[in-house]
Design a protein around this motif. Structure first.
Motif, mmCIF file in Angstrom:
data_model
loop_
_atom_site.group_PDB
_atom_site.id
_atom_site.type_symbol
_atom_site.label_atom_id
_atom_site.label_comp_id
_atom_site.label_asym_id
_atom_site.label_seq_id
_atom_site.Cartn_x
_atom_site.Cartn_y
_atom_site.Cartn_z
ATOM 1 N N PRO A 50 -4.298 4.926 -2.406
ATOM 2 C CA PRO A 50 -4.997 4.152 -1.383
ATOM 3 C C PRO A 50 -5.959 5.009 -0.547
ATOM 4 C CG PRO A 50 -2.599 4.001 -1.112
ATOM 5 C CD PRO A 50 -2.835 4.797 -2.339
ATOM 6 N N ILE A 71 0.840 -1.208 0.000
ATOM 7 C CA ILE A 71 0.000 0.000 0.000
ATOM 8 C C ILE A 71 0.872 1.254 0.000
ATOM 9 C CG2 ILE A 71 -1.620 1.352 1.399
ATOM 10 C CD1 ILE A 71 -2.940 -1.241 2.188
ATOM 11 N N TRP A 102 2.331 1.690 -3.459
ATOM 12 C CA TRP A 102 1.249 2.135 -4.342
ATOM 13 C C TRP A 102 1.054 3.642 -4.159
ATOM 14 C CZ3 TRP A 102 -4.372 0.292 -2.881
ATOM 15 C CH2 TRP A 102 -5.299 0.935 -3.704
#
Ligand SMILES: Nc1ncnc2c1ncn2[C@@H]1O[C@H](COP(=O)(O)OP(=O)(O)OP(=O)(O)O)[C@@H](O)[C@H]1O
Ligand SMILES: [Mg+2]
Lengths: 289, 260
Positions: free
Chosen positions: A67, A47, A50
């Motif tokens: 996210p 995450i 990302w």
């Protein structure tokens, strides 16, 4: 090591734990923790990565949302998504239920009558190998009710693992036990009920775990084909719809929920399997080393 | 207590007359086997691998039909008249020890409450009354075998067939189970047909030893072990025992030569 194996040394074993035993216990503890911590770590890392990729490259949110945006969609659209999840979940569970009844029922029927098996088994295979996406549109032409149509699609995908694993189980009875039942003059129903069904249980549960995942797939595919109207909107349709509107964050949020449902079904069925087998089945014993 | 009659007074239980068994592919598993089984007999079938011992047991159990010849019971066989013990314990892993022993009654339709006393008594006989609620996987190989024997005995059958029941066990366990088996047979008063590879086991247990040869499977010789019961460790070290073992070994050697 060889000293502790002597029968005489057994009495002292409870009091003094030998070095190997201690090592084994430590390794078990470490593994237990790692089982949960490591995947969590991977998720946090992914995450974070990302998020960084989105920020560093200035990727617009209608191509790849970060996210935080997905999270905002998940919480902001929660009511909407939750209603859809309930619908998809209901279809999935109903499909699983009829897959179990139909798959196990057919397996028992096939097992009791060879002639029925010879007649119908090839068609069960054909139904299984034909991709459901290609059958689904036809189903919705002839079946009026959306719900029934979706159930049929999901059933077609999910029943076969139950059928084939239960069939294998019913035929995997220990042949000496079978002889024993014959010697004691057991009826065919006694044999089925007291010998074949318990023998088949571990196999059936294995098939059930696969069928759980497949019925979710079946429900999602059926929804995509069926579209909305009449029965409300499921998660698959939400994903499609959000895609049309370039609301990518909601697509991710809905996808996360579908994945969570799949995990939940698998975990629940694994737990069920463990509860049913733990007292007697070899697979449920915790062996040393 | 001992309901077993002396040798001379035993009445006939079943008779195997000139039985042939030919399997597909022209495998002559048994040729012209004849055997008279009398109530209370302990008969061993002793012979090399492949001489048709298991085939003979299956025929007697009615699990397969002879190609020629007849197997006749003196009185018609009822459901609980026959018990079987296989080489493996063959327990139902999903059932407790007590439920496993209950099986023959359950298949007869007897409710558990009515069978309970018999089950507990039989479990006591094999020394497993404390384990009635255990599942088979928690038992050792020898204990599983005891459960299997208890299951075969619980209906007090007239005849018990045992196919190398102790072959997979260590010698100490085996001796112990041999002693217990004779003890149990004396209590129940049943007839036993016992398949084994072991000369010592067959001599210790049997009244009669049927020595068989292979290809085709047939009876070579019948030896009588007329040592009195009850037999115990003293018998194992006696000259009488040694002499019988020698005789049985010689017969077995002949059987091997006959096959070669
Ligand atoms: N179902 C069957 N089909 C074909 N042949 C068989 C079958 N059962 C047994 N045989 C053959 O019959 C012969 C006797 O077999 P059986 O199992 O009775 O021997 P056994 O004396 O019990 O041997 P072992 O001591 O190894 O158990 C063997 O040659 C075997 O190959
Ligand atoms: Mg055999």
């Amino acid at each position: 090591m060889s000293v502790t194996d002597l029968p005489g040394a057994k009495a002292g074993k409870a009091a003094t734990v030998d070095a190997e035993e201690a090592r084994r216990a430590r390794r078990r503890r470490v593994e237990q923790t790692a089982r949960y911590v490591l995947p969590l770590l991977v998720m946090v890392l992914a995450i974070w990565l990302w998020d960084r990729i989105v920020v560093w490259n200035d990727i617009p949110h209608f191509i790849l949302p970060g996210p935080s945006r997905v999270w905002a969609s998940l919480t902001g659209d929660w009511n909407l998504l939750w209603d859809s999840a309930l619908l998809t979940g209901r279809i999935t569970l109903m499909a699983l239920a009829i897959a179990v009844v139909g798959g196990a029922g057919l397996a028992i029927l096939f097992n009791q009558s060879r002639m029925v098996e010879l007649s119908l088994y090839p068609y069960a295979v054909i139904l299984q190998v034909t991709p459901v996406v290609s059958i689904a549109p036809l189903i919705f032409i002839y079946v009026e009710s959306k719900t029934v149509g979706m159930l049929m699609c999901a059933w077609i995908v999910a029943f076969f693992p139950v059928l084939s694993s239960t069939t294998l189980g019913l035929n995997s009875v220990d042949h000496n036990l079978r002889d024993l039942f014959r010697i004691y003059g057991a009826t065919r129903w006694q044999r089925l009920w007291m010998l074949q069904l318990p023998s088949a249980l571990p196999y059936f549960l294995g098939g059930l775990k696969i069928a759980g995942g497949l019925s979710l797939i079946g429900a999602v595919v059926a929804e995509l084909v069926a579209g909305t109207g009449g029965v409300g909107t499921g998660l698959a349709f939400r994903i499609q719809e959000a895609g049309y509107r370039l609301n990518i964050a909601r697509m991710f949020a809905a996808l996360a929920i579908v994945a969570a449902m799949g995990v939940f079904i698998f975990a629940a069925l694994s737990l069920l399997s463990h509860m049913l087998l733990r007292r007697w089945h070899e697979s449920a014993i915790k062996r040393e080393h | 207590m001992a309901r077993i009659a002396p040798f001379a007074e035993r009445s006939e239980l079943l008779r195997v007359s000139a039985v042939d068994k030919v399997f597909p592919g022209n495998v002559a598993a048994l040729r012209a086997m004849s055997l008279e089984v009398r109530e209370g007999d302990f008969i061993s079938l002793l012979g090399p691998s492949g001489c048709g011992k298991s085939t003979a047991l299956r025929l007697i159990a009615g699990l397969s039909d002879p190609t020629a010849g007849r197997i006749e019971w003196s009185t018609p066989r009822a459901k609980g008249d026959l018990g079987v013990v296989f080489q493996e314990p063959t327990l139902m892993p999903w059932a407790t020890v007590a439920q496993n022993v209950y099986l023959p009654f359950r298949l007869e339709g007897t409710p558990y409450s009515a069978a309970k006393d018999d089950i507990l008594q039989t479990l006591k006989l094999v020394g497993l009354e404390k384990f009635q609620n255990a599942y088979p996987r928690a038992l050792s190989g020898g204990m599983k075998m005891r459960v299997s024997i208890a299951r075969a005995m619980v209906t007090q059958p007239k005849l018990i067939l045992m196919d190398e029941p102790f072959a997979a066990l260590d010698e100490i366990t085996r001796f112990k189970l041999n002693n217990d088996l004779l003890d149990m047979q004396a209590r129940i008063g049943c007839t036993v047909i016992f398949v084994t590879h072991s000369v010592f086991e067959s001599v210790f247990l049997s009244d009669r030893i049927v020595v068989m040869a292979a290809r085709p499977g047939r009876v070579i010789e019948e030896l009588h072990v007329d040592a009195p019961h009850p037999r115990d460790e003293a018998f194992r070290t006696s000259a009488d025992y040694a002499a019988h073992c020698r005789a049985a070994s010689q017969a077995l050697e002949q059987a091997m030569e006959a096959a070669a």
